[in-house]
Design an enzyme around this catalytic site. Structure first.
Site, PDB file in Angstrom:
ATOM      1  N   HIS A 166      -3.096   7.273   2.921  1.00  0.00           N
ATOM      2  CA  HIS A 166      -3.528   5.962   2.445  1.00  0.00           C
ATOM      3  C   HIS A 166      -4.885   5.638   3.070  1.00  0.00           C
ATOM      4  O   HIS A 166      -5.104   5.848   4.263  1.00  0.00           O
ATOM      5  CB  HIS A 166      -2.489   4.900   2.823  1.00  0.00           C
ATOM      6  CG  HIS A 166      -2.950   3.505   2.532  1.00  0.00           C
ATOM      7  ND1 HIS A 166      -3.523   3.164   1.343  1.00  0.00           N
ATOM      8  CD2 HIS A 166      -2.946   2.374   3.281  1.00  0.00           C
ATOM      9  CE1 HIS A 166      -3.852   1.880   1.362  1.00  0.00           C
ATOM     10  NE2 HIS A 166      -3.515   1.376   2.536  1.00  0.00           N
ATOM     11  N   CYS A 192       0.805  -1.230   0.000  1.00  0.00           N
ATOM     12  CA  CYS A 192       0.000   0.000   0.000  1.00  0.00           C
ATOM     13  C   CYS A 192       0.837   1.278   0.000  1.00  0.00           C
ATOM     14  O   CYS A 192       0.321   2.352  -0.284  1.00  0.00           O
ATOM     15  CB  CYS A 192      -0.931   0.010   1.207  1.00  0.00           C
ATOM     16  SG  CYS A 192      -2.027  -1.398   1.249  1.00  0.00           S
ATOM     17  N   ASN A 206     -10.045  -0.065   0.685  1.00  0.00           N
ATOM     18  CA  ASN A 206      -8.587   0.037   0.604  1.00  0.00           C
ATOM     19  C   ASN A 206      -8.140  -0.508  -0.755  1.00  0.00           C
ATOM     20  O   ASN A 206      -8.221  -1.709  -0.995  1.00  0.00           O
ATOM     21  CB  ASN A 206      -7.972  -0.786   1.750  1.00  0.00           C
ATOM     22  CG  ASN A 206      -6.455  -0.758   1.754  1.00  0.00           C
ATOM     23  OD1 ASN A 206      -5.823  -0.314   0.797  1.00  0.00           O
ATOM     24  ND2 ASN A 206      -5.854  -1.252   2.829  1.00  0.00           N
TER      25      ASN A 206
HETATM   26  N1  ACO Z   1     -17.974  -8.406  10.213  1.00  0.00           N
HETATM   27  C1  ACO Z   1     -18.420  -8.660  11.457  1.00  0.00           C
HETATM   28  N2  ACO Z   1     -17.590  -8.961  12.473  1.00  0.00           N
HETATM   29  C2  ACO Z   1     -16.277  -9.021  12.207  1.00  0.00           C
HETATM   30  C3  ACO Z   1     -15.757  -8.778  10.934  1.00  0.00           C
HETATM   31  C4  ACO Z   1     -16.663  -8.458   9.909  1.00  0.00           C
HETATM   32  N3  ACO Z   1     -16.279  -8.189   8.641  1.00  0.00           N
HETATM   33  N4  ACO Z   1     -14.414  -8.889  10.982  1.00  0.00           N
HETATM   34  C5  ACO Z   1     -14.092  -9.197  12.244  1.00  0.00           C
HETATM   35  N5  ACO Z   1     -15.222  -9.288  12.987  1.00  0.00           N
HETATM   36  C6  ACO Z   1     -15.350  -9.609  14.393  1.00  0.00           C
HETATM   37  C7  ACO Z   1     -14.192 -10.436  14.914  1.00  0.00           C
HETATM   38  O1  ACO Z   1     -14.383 -11.800  14.631  1.00  0.00           O
HETATM   39  C8  ACO Z   1     -14.234 -10.121  16.387  1.00  0.00           C
HETATM   40  O2  ACO Z   1     -15.221 -10.918  16.987  1.00  0.00           O
HETATM   41  P1  ACO Z   1     -14.968 -11.577  18.444  1.00  0.00           P
HETATM   42  O3  ACO Z   1     -14.800 -10.416  19.389  1.00  0.00           O
HETATM   43  O4  ACO Z   1     -16.207 -12.369  18.676  1.00  0.00           O
HETATM   44  O5  ACO Z   1     -13.739 -12.409  18.290  1.00  0.00           O
HETATM   45  C9  ACO Z   1     -14.713  -8.663  16.417  1.00  0.00           C
HETATM   46  O6  ACO Z   1     -15.327  -8.409  15.155  1.00  0.00           O
HETATM   47  C10 ACO Z   1     -13.588  -7.679  16.648  1.00  0.00           C
HETATM   48  O7  ACO Z   1     -12.531  -7.997  15.757  1.00  0.00           O
HETATM   49  P2  ACO Z   1     -11.206  -7.169  15.770  1.00  0.00           P
HETATM   50  O8  ACO Z   1     -10.238  -7.801  14.829  1.00  0.00           O
HETATM   51  O9  ACO Z   1     -10.808  -6.907  17.174  1.00  0.00           O
HETATM   52  O10 ACO Z   1     -11.746  -5.810  15.125  1.00  0.00           O
HETATM   53  P3  ACO Z   1     -11.000  -4.465  15.014  1.00  0.00           P
HETATM   54  O11 ACO Z   1     -11.746  -3.417  15.713  1.00  0.00           O
HETATM   55  O12 ACO Z   1      -9.519  -4.589  15.288  1.00  0.00           O
HETATM   56  O13 ACO Z   1     -11.143  -4.155  13.448  1.00  0.00           O
HETATM   57  C11 ACO Z   1      -9.936  -4.266  11.381  1.00  0.00           C
HETATM   58  C12 ACO Z   1     -10.619  -5.054  12.502  1.00  0.00           C
HETATM   59  C13 ACO Z   1     -11.002  -3.416  10.709  1.00  0.00           C
HETATM   60  C14 ACO Z   1      -9.340  -5.246  10.375  1.00  0.00           C
HETATM   61  C15 ACO Z   1      -8.849  -3.351  11.987  1.00  0.00           C
HETATM   62  O14 ACO Z   1      -8.034  -4.096  12.852  1.00  0.00           O
HETATM   63  C16 ACO Z   1      -7.995  -2.719  10.925  1.00  0.00           C
HETATM   64  O15 ACO Z   1      -8.457  -1.889  10.135  1.00  0.00           O
HETATM   65  N6  ACO Z   1      -6.678  -3.038  10.922  1.00  0.00           N
HETATM   66  C17 ACO Z   1      -5.762  -2.460   9.948  1.00  0.00           C
HETATM   67  C18 ACO Z   1      -5.922  -3.126   8.637  1.00  0.00           C
HETATM   68  C19 ACO Z   1      -5.200  -2.409   7.532  1.00  0.00           C
HETATM   69  O16 ACO Z   1      -5.058  -1.228   7.566  1.00  0.00           O
HETATM   70  N7  ACO Z   1      -4.796  -3.176   6.532  1.00  0.00           N
HETATM   71  C20 ACO Z   1      -4.269  -2.642   5.352  1.00  0.00           C
HETATM   72  C21 ACO Z   1      -2.798  -2.586   5.355  1.00  0.00           C
HETATM   73  S1  ACO Z   1      -2.273  -1.851   3.871  1.00  0.00           S
HETATM   74  C22 ACO Z   1      -1.635  -3.013   2.755  1.00  0.00           C
HETATM   75  O17 ACO Z   1      -0.457  -3.099   2.580  1.00  0.00           O
HETATM   76  C23 ACO Z   1      -2.575  -3.882   1.979  1.00  0.00           C
END
Ligand code: ACO
Length: 332
Positions: A258, A117, A288
């Protein structure tokens, strides 16, 4: 502030997103998720997925052609193409070479940059240095991704986050000093590649029936850890480029970050003490788009009249690697 005797300016911008809109409700028909969860946890409402017969090079060409048109130059003037992508058409030849042929550019040096990214911002820095060397005159820089084929539609924690698209700029050397790209920097920490990776298909885990059965050709991510790192490195990359060029964050007119997660962008805004009105975001509509995201947002912001001559722009990104990159541009 470092003083330059010649500069590299943005002559034109362009972007392209595929026609197919996939809403959060559409995603909820595929995996156990909801519009409410995706919007509140990420800021994403919908994304675009490319057609089966549309490859990354096709997205790149559409954005590149628009940037060339906006630059008002003949395409034969371009002597350098760099495509930033983590989803090339194929491992080799490079997507940049395919773009060279499809756009009909006769005399160009062409190669890809893989910084996930951060790729578009990394590539701006590389093209800037190559143009300043005097060996090249006009560069077409493209960030392009077709992420949809590497998404695991059985993994709700990743497949709802990404989309397809491309963003591009034409860069040119200029004799006017201290305008255009004032500086750019990139960083990396490869100590834990498993934070965000596509495990199979390379030399470590060559493609096999076992790797396919284990779903190792899909993107895997430790979202929580990436989130923490992203907030840290986006802040660091922004502060470092401002310090390097002798500016204060209060002098920035527009930030193009980004587009990964609105909560990451909110944290960056607070950390940098820059009001949210000075950020250009389109995460809600495209998700993204990895290396394409900063290029698409830059083009949108320019076409929307949000960038005026003399404005100071901060571009900042992070991605798999980990990688991070930032650039300061004084719009000509
Ligand atoms: N729908 C519903 N529930 C979900 C989903 C979904 N799509 N995804 C995860 N959950 C659930 C999980 O299973 C978890 O449930 P549990 O508590 O029963 O176990 C709960 O939601 C919380 O999950 P977390 O992973 O703690 O959620 P978080 O608030 O951390 O958000 C996210 C997850 C959105 C992925 C966040 O961590 C994030 O944005 N991280 C950065 C990702 C990023 O920027 N990636 C790109 C990098 S750039 C590149 O090089 C491609």
């Amino acid at each position: 502030m470092s003083s330059q005797t010649s500069s590299v300016i943005v002559l034109g911008t362009g972007s392209y997103v595929p026609d197919r809109i996939v809403t959060n409700d559409d995603m909820a028909k595929i995996v156990d998720t909801s519009d409410e969860w995706i919007r509140t946890r990420t800021g994403i409402s919908e994304r675009r997925f490319a057609a089966d017969d549309e490859a990354t090079s096709d997205l790149a060409c559409a954005a590149g052609a628009r940037a060339i048109e906006a630059a008002g130059i003949d395409r034969s003037e371009i002597d350098l193409i760099i495509v930033a992508t983590m989803t090339p058409d194929m491992p080799f030849p490079s997507t940049a070479c395919l773009v060279q042929s499809k756009l009909g550019l006769p005399n160009v040096c062409a190669f890809d940059v893989q910084a996930a990214c951060s790729g578009f911002v990394y590539t701006l820095g590389i093209a800037n240095a190559m143009l300043l060397s005097g060996n090249f005159n006009k560069a077409l820089v493209i960030g392009a991704e077709k992420t949809s084929p590497i998404l695991d539609f059985e993994d709700r924690t990743t497949c709802v986050l990404f989309g397809d698209g491309a963003g591009a700029v034409v860069l040119s050397r200029s004799d006017v000093p201290n305008v255009g790209i004032l500086g750019a920097l990139g960083g990396s920490d490869g100590s834990d590649p498993s934070l965000l990776h596509q495990p199979a298909g390379g030399s470590a885990i060559p493609s096999s029936t076992e790797s396919l059965a284990a779903r190792q050709h899909f993107l895997k991510m430790n979202g929580k850890e990436i989130f923490k790192q992203a907030v840290r490195v986006m802040g660091k990359a922004s502060a470092d480029i401002l310090e390097q060029q002798g500016f204060d964050s209060s002098e920035i007119d527009l930030v193009i970050p980004h587009q990964a997660n609105m909560r990451i962008i909110d944290s960056l805004a607070k950390r940098m003490k820059i009001p949210m009105e000075k950020f250009h975001n389109n995460l809600d509509r495209y998700g993204n788009t990895s290396a394409a995201s900063v290029g698409i947002a830059l083009d949108e912001a320019y076409r929307a009249g949000r960038i005026q001559s003399g404005d100071l722009l901060l571009l900042v990104a992070f991605g798999a690697g980990l990688t991070w990159a930032s650039a300061l541009i004084k719009w000509q």
